[in-house]
Motif scaffolding. Structure first.
Motif, PDB file in Angstrom:
ATOM      1  N   GLN A  13      42.479  15.534   5.668  1.00 35.98           N
ATOM      2  CA  GLN A  13      42.383  14.228   6.304  1.00 35.98           C
ATOM      3  C   GLN A  13      40.940  13.756   6.370  1.00 35.98           C
ATOM      4  O   GLN A  13      39.993  14.561   6.320  1.00 35.98           O
ATOM      5  N   THR A  14      40.774  12.463   6.511  1.00 35.99           N
ATOM      6  CA  THR A  14      39.448  11.881   6.667  1.00 35.99           C
ATOM      7  C   THR A  14      38.713  12.568   7.816  1.00 35.99           C
ATOM      8  O   THR A  14      39.288  12.774   8.891  1.00 35.99           O
ATOM      9  N   GLY A  15      37.462  12.930   7.545  1.00 33.18           N
ATOM     10  CA  GLY A  15      36.664  13.621   8.550  1.00 33.18           C
ATOM     11  C   GLY A  15      36.757  15.128   8.477  1.00 33.18           C
ATOM     12  O   GLY A  15      36.003  15.836   9.152  1.00 33.18           O
ATOM     13  N   GLY A  16      37.659  15.627   7.663  1.00 34.39           N
ATOM     14  CA  GLY A  16      37.850  17.064   7.544  1.00 34.39           C
ATOM     15  C   GLY A  16      36.856  17.713   6.598  1.00 34.39           C
ATOM     16  O   GLY A  16      35.944  17.057   6.082  1.00 34.39           O
ATOM     17  N   SER A  17      37.061  19.001   6.368  1.00 35.94           N
ATOM     18  CA  SER A  17      36.155  19.784   5.534  1.00 35.94           C
ATOM     19  C   SER A  17      36.929  20.588   4.504  1.00 35.94           C
ATOM     20  O   SER A  17      38.080  20.969   4.730  1.00 35.94           O
ATOM     21  N   LEU A  18      36.258  20.841   3.393  1.00 36.62           N
ATOM     22  CA  LEU A  18      36.764  21.742   2.366  1.00 36.62           C
ATOM     23  C   LEU A  18      35.581  22.489   1.772  1.00 36.62           C
ATOM     24  O   LEU A  18      34.457  21.980   1.773  1.00 36.62           O
ATOM     25  N   ARG A  19      35.864  23.674   1.252  1.00 37.04           N
ATOM     26  CA  ARG A  19      34.832  24.459   0.575  1.00 37.04           C
ATOM     27  C   ARG A  19      35.339  24.787  -0.819  1.00 37.04           C
ATOM     28  O   ARG A  19      36.362  25.452  -0.975  1.00 37.04           O
ATOM     29  N   LEU A  20      34.601  24.326  -1.814  1.00 42.44           N
ATOM     30  CA  LEU A  20      34.923  24.629  -3.203  1.00 42.44           C
ATOM     31  C   LEU A  20      34.092  25.818  -3.669  1.00 42.44           C
ATOM     32  O   LEU A  20      32.932  25.957  -3.278  1.00 42.44           O
ATOM     33  N   VAL A  63      26.699  11.676  -0.983  1.00 40.59           N
ATOM     34  CA  VAL A  63      27.139  12.897  -0.297  1.00 40.59           C
ATOM     35  C   VAL A  63      26.022  13.560   0.517  1.00 40.59           C
ATOM     36  O   VAL A  63      26.270  14.549   1.203  1.00 40.59           O
ATOM     37  N   LYS A  64      24.819  13.018   0.448  1.00 45.63           N
ATOM     38  CA  LYS A  64      23.701  13.607   1.197  1.00 45.63           C
ATOM     39  C   LYS A  64      24.010  13.659   2.683  1.00 45.63           C
ATOM     40  O   LYS A  64      24.503  12.703   3.265  1.00 45.63           O
ATOM     41  N   GLY A  65      23.726  14.807   3.277  1.00 45.39           N
ATOM     42  CA  GLY A  65      23.984  14.978   4.697  1.00 45.39           C
ATOM     43  C   GLY A  65      25.402  15.418   5.028  1.00 45.39           C
ATOM     44  O   GLY A  65      25.684  15.799   6.162  1.00 45.39           O
ATOM     45  N   ARG A  66      26.286  15.378   4.022  1.00 45.85           N
ATOM     46  CA  ARG A  66      27.673  15.787   4.262  1.00 45.85           C
ATOM     47  C   ARG A  66      28.059  17.010   3.432  1.00 45.85           C
ATOM     48  O   ARG A  66      28.855  17.839   3.885  1.00 45.85           O
ATOM     49  N   PHE A  67      27.502  17.120   2.237  1.00 47.84           N
ATOM     50  CA  PHE A  67      27.834  18.229   1.339  1.00 47.84           C
ATOM     51  C   PHE A  67      26.644  19.172   1.224  1.00 47.84           C
ATOM     52  O   PHE A  67      25.490  18.746   1.253  1.00 47.84           O
ATOM     53  N   THR A  68      26.946  20.446   1.055  1.00 48.95           N
ATOM     54  CA  THR A  68      25.904  21.445   0.852  1.00 48.95           C
ATOM     55  C   THR A  68      26.302  22.352  -0.304  1.00 48.95           C
ATOM     56  O   THR A  68      27.400  22.929  -0.301  1.00 48.95           O
ATOM     57  N   ILE A  69      25.403  22.474  -1.270  1.00 48.91           N
ATOM     58  CA  ILE A  69      25.645  23.348  -2.412  1.00 48.91           C
ATOM     59  C   ILE A  69      24.868  24.645  -2.218  1.00 48.91           C
ATOM     60  O   ILE A  69      23.755  24.638  -1.692  1.00 48.91           O
ATOM     61  N   MET A  82      31.949  20.843   1.846  1.00 51.64           N
ATOM     62  CA  MET A  82      32.111  19.396   1.996  1.00 51.64           C
ATOM     63  C   MET A  82      32.599  19.104   3.416  1.00 51.64           C
ATOM     64  O   MET A  82      33.691  19.547   3.797  1.00 51.64           O
ATOM     65  N   ASN A  83      31.789  18.401   4.172  1.00 47.09           N
ATOM     66  CA  ASN A  83      32.123  18.026   5.541  1.00 47.09           C
ATOM     67  C   ASN A  83      32.231  16.510   5.654  1.00 47.09           C
ATOM     68  O   ASN A  83      31.761  15.778   4.788  1.00 47.09           O
ATOM     69  N   VAL A 111      40.663  17.266  -5.211  1.00 45.25           N
ATOM     70  CA  VAL A 111      40.378  17.059  -3.795  1.00 45.25           C
ATOM     71  C   VAL A 111      40.938  15.687  -3.425  1.00 45.25           C
ATOM     72  O   VAL A 111      40.588  14.681  -4.037  1.00 45.25           O
ATOM     73  N   THR A 112      41.815  15.694  -2.434  1.00 45.02           N
ATOM     74  CA  THR A 112      42.425  14.446  -1.977  1.00 45.02           C
ATOM     75  C   THR A 112      42.165  14.294  -0.490  1.00 45.02           C
ATOM     76  O   THR A 112      42.508  15.180   0.297  1.00 45.02           O
TER      77      THR A 112
END
Length: 115
Positions: A13-20, A63-69, A82-83, A111-112
């Motif tokens: 859902q919007t606002g959620g997180s995933l890790r690839l 994605v700056k500030g929301r994603f971290t590689i 991904m946050n 990713v949906t």
């Protein structure tokens, strides 16, 4: 030959997180740059984030500030945390590895992000 296998995609859902995650295997001496790209329906593939072998990173502005590689050189893996996901993050995410000028791609993971 080098193979890249992604994992971790899914529906959130919007606002959620995933890790690839992406694991590289095969005949590998050193991976210069690893990264993530994405392709949304009807759009061109675009850079999300890349990381060099010494840890330098570059992110798309969106994605700056929301994603971290991050990456583990010993295991030849790269991850994307991904946050605060938005609907516009919906896409197929592809892992990329650049090895002395040769580019390798994974199969992609969907990713949906639903509102």
């Amino acid at each position: 030959q080098v193979q890249l296998v992604e994992s971790g995609g899914g529906l959130v859902q919007t606002g959620g997180s995933l890790r690839l995650s992406c694991a590289a295997s095969g005949t590998i001496r050193r991976i210069n740059v690893m990264g993530w790209y994405r392709q949304a329906p009807g759009k061109q593939r675009e850079l999300v984030a890349i990381i060099t072998s010494v840890g330098s990173t570059n992110y798309a502005d969106s994605v700056k500030g929301r994603f971290t590689i991050s990456r583990d050189n010993a295991k030849n893996t790269v991850h994307l945390q991904m946050n605060s996901l938005k609907s516009e993050d919906t896409a197929i995410y592809y892992c990329n590895a650049n090895i002395f000028g040769d580019n390798y791609w994974g199969q992609g993971t969907q990713v949906t992000v639903s509102s």
